[in-house]
Design an enzyme around this catalytic site. Sequence first.
Site, PDB file in Angstrom:
ATOM      1  CG  LEU A  56      -1.985  -1.169   1.150  1.00 48.21           C
ATOM      2  CD1 LEU A  56      -2.886  -1.159   2.385  1.00 48.21           C
ATOM      3  CD2 LEU A  56      -2.852  -1.116  -0.116  1.00 48.21           C
ATOM      4  CG  ASN A  77       7.812  -0.166 -14.036  1.00 48.62           C
ATOM      5  OD1 ASN A  77       6.895  -0.406 -14.818  1.00 48.62           O
ATOM      6  ND2 ASN A  77       8.107   1.056 -13.661  1.00 48.62           N
ATOM      7  CB  SER A 123       2.172   4.139 -17.649  1.00 52.90           C
ATOM      8  OG  SER A 123       2.811   5.393 -17.767  1.00 52.90           O
ATOM      9  CE  LYS A 133       4.902   1.765 -17.156  1.00 55.15           C
ATOM     10  NZ  LYS A 133       5.975   1.927 -16.279  1.00 55.15           N
ATOM     11  CG  HIS A 146       5.250   3.535 -21.413  1.00 55.30           C
ATOM     12  ND1 HIS A 146       5.841   4.049 -20.273  1.00 55.30           N
ATOM     13  CD2 HIS A 146       4.200   4.350 -21.677  1.00 55.30           C
ATOM     14  CE1 HIS A 146       5.176   5.123 -19.875  1.00 55.30           C
ATOM     15  NE2 HIS A 146       4.178   5.320 -20.712  1.00 55.30           N
ATOM     16  CG  ASN A 147       8.967   2.799 -18.076  1.00 54.60           C
ATOM     17  OD1 ASN A 147       7.794   2.994 -18.384  1.00 54.60           O
ATOM     18  ND2 ASN A 147       9.350   2.626 -16.830  1.00 54.60           N
ATOM     19  CD  GLU A 169       8.726   7.342 -18.115  1.00 56.05           C
ATOM     20  OE1 GLU A 169       7.627   6.753 -18.169  1.00 56.05           O
ATOM     21  OE2 GLU A 169       9.462   7.292 -17.112  1.00 56.05           O
ATOM     22  NE  ARG A 200      16.719   8.968 -17.234  1.00 52.13           N
ATOM     23  CZ  ARG A 200      15.552   8.663 -16.695  1.00 52.13           C
ATOM     24  NH1 ARG A 200      15.484   7.951 -15.587  1.00 52.13           N
ATOM     25  NH2 ARG A 200      14.431   9.051 -17.252  1.00 52.13           N
TER      26      ARG A 200
HETATM   27  C1  6PG Z   1       5.208   5.389 -15.496  1.00 51.56           C
HETATM   28  C2  6PG Z   1       6.677   5.515 -15.201  1.00 51.56           C
HETATM   29  C3  6PG Z   1       7.092   4.795 -13.987  1.00 51.56           C
HETATM   30  C4  6PG Z   1       8.607   4.826 -13.796  1.00 51.56           C
HETATM   31  C5  6PG Z   1       9.066   5.942 -12.994  1.00 51.56           C
HETATM   32  C6  6PG Z   1      10.559   5.983 -12.679  1.00 51.56           C
HETATM   33  O1  6PG Z   1       4.935   4.947 -16.595  1.00 51.56           O
HETATM   34  O2  6PG Z   1       4.377   5.734 -14.660  1.00 51.56           O
HETATM   35  O3  6PG Z   1       7.384   5.004 -16.283  1.00 51.56           O
HETATM   36  O4  6PG Z   1       6.658   3.488 -14.109  1.00 51.56           O
HETATM   37  O5  6PG Z   1       9.034   3.708 -13.141  1.00 51.56           O
HETATM   38  O6  6PG Z   1       8.686   7.116 -13.609  1.00 51.56           O
HETATM   39  O7  6PG Z   1      11.380   5.582 -13.683  1.00 51.56           O
HETATM   40  P1  6PG Z   1      12.964   5.835 -13.584  1.00 51.56           P
HETATM   41  O8  6PG Z   1      13.312   5.902 -12.125  1.00 51.56           O
HETATM   42  O9  6PG Z   1      13.624   4.697 -14.239  1.00 51.56           O
HETATM   43  O10 6PG Z   1      13.187   7.145 -14.244  1.00 51.56           O
END
Ligand code: 6PG
Length: 482
Positions: free
Chosen positions: A13, A105, A131, A185, A188-189, A192, A290
Amino acid sequence: MADALYDFGMIGLGVMGSNLLLNMADHGFKVIGYDKNPDKTGTLESSAKKGTIVKGVNTLAQMISQLQKPRKLMMLVPAGNPVDSVIAELIPLLEEGDIIIDGGNSHYIDTLKRITFLKEKKLHFMGIGISGGEQGARVGPSIMPGGDIEAYKQVEPILKAVAAKVNEQPCVAYLGNDAAGHYVKMVHNGIEYAIMQLISECYDVLHNGLGLTNDELHTIFADWNSGEMKSFLLEITAEIFLKKDDKSENRLVDMILDKAGAKGTGKWTSEAALDLPEPIPTIDMAVMMRNISALKEERINANNLYNPGLKKINISKEDLIQQLHDALLFATVASYAQGLSMLAKASVLLKMQIPLPEVIRVWTGGCIIRSSLLNMFGKAYEKNPQLQNLLLDEKIAGLLKSKLESLQKVVTIALLHNYPVSALSASLNYFNAYCREKLPTNLIQAQRDYFGSHTYERVDAAGIFHTDWEQDDKTVDHSSGH
Ligand code: 6PG
């Protein structure tokens, strides 16, 4: 409410777990959450809206005994060992047909192993990507389920109810076999990471190159967000520049250390792409940057040694801002193109049967990479579901052709003024290489065959060839030309 039979259980939680559970409760589901920490179960119950049925318990056994069968439960715990620990604790408490969902994740290979392991125990296990961060979980995330279709059908009504809605359609769909949910996912990241890096490179040129203030940056990113690139990441970027620091007189963004954290999904995307193999250089560069950002002390030493200095860019502000806009648009499209072509390839090679048009639709709302550009991508894949790469769609080609010169100018100007624009230039190089009928790779093949007899193919005949390169039949042609 002690003997109520709950529809859904949540393990863990933290804010994500609680928010998703409260979201389910808002849609009329009876939900129960487990966390060892009584403060968290207390907060869960006190945050529930009046009239909703939300219960918090501090042992797993209490939760399992109060769930309707087949039990449907999700864990939202950190990836890795915590997931296996929860599974180990759950096994003796569950019965045949119960459904365990990992909504975190997790690495897709871990998910694959867990699916097989739990199948032997006659338990369903699904990896679902979620996400949208904490707020998304509360009001409507984008949900990427995959794997066990039987289990999916049973949880589908709950997932559809809580997911973000775009044109009244829930941003959730069955996205393929096995660990497809976590694979999608992960990618997706990766996208991102790429878009965030691209935006930060534009910020660097605008802020340090043109000397724009945070207020001006806010205006520019808000303006960009009102056009064809409208997206969640641009929206929050514009807002970030306005946030005041409560510990100094400055804007908060200027007080944040330039070292980016990462939980690993970007790196996994690059690793998985190398394994396929599928080129995703913009995403790779975002991961690299990064990593470079983490070398703060070394960067300070190197700066003192080379003293490169950031040169001010003395060209028309308006022109450069427009070029940066177009460059960002081009490179953003290239980032999606790379991620989606990676999914297309993985879908075939890993037999996941990922429906790309559905992936794109699920990404249009609730998730971090939601953007109005996705509508155009969706149309491209609807027109041609076998599309290997977005860059091969005619409409997208028209758009990119109109922005190419801007990207070329931005990359050149930035590099000449000492600004690292790794992701922008990776996008341009990707494009330049992808659109070349003939690359200089013939020379690499010659070198490989020269030192390692690795053989090569010819342009004029089928088959595999090898040459004894050191035999003296080389000629020097002094005439010019090709
Ligand atoms: C989402 C994000 C999320 C992600 C964090 C941190 O889709 O909501 O992708 O799942 O884990 O934003 O990601 P990092 O710490 O790797 O930047």
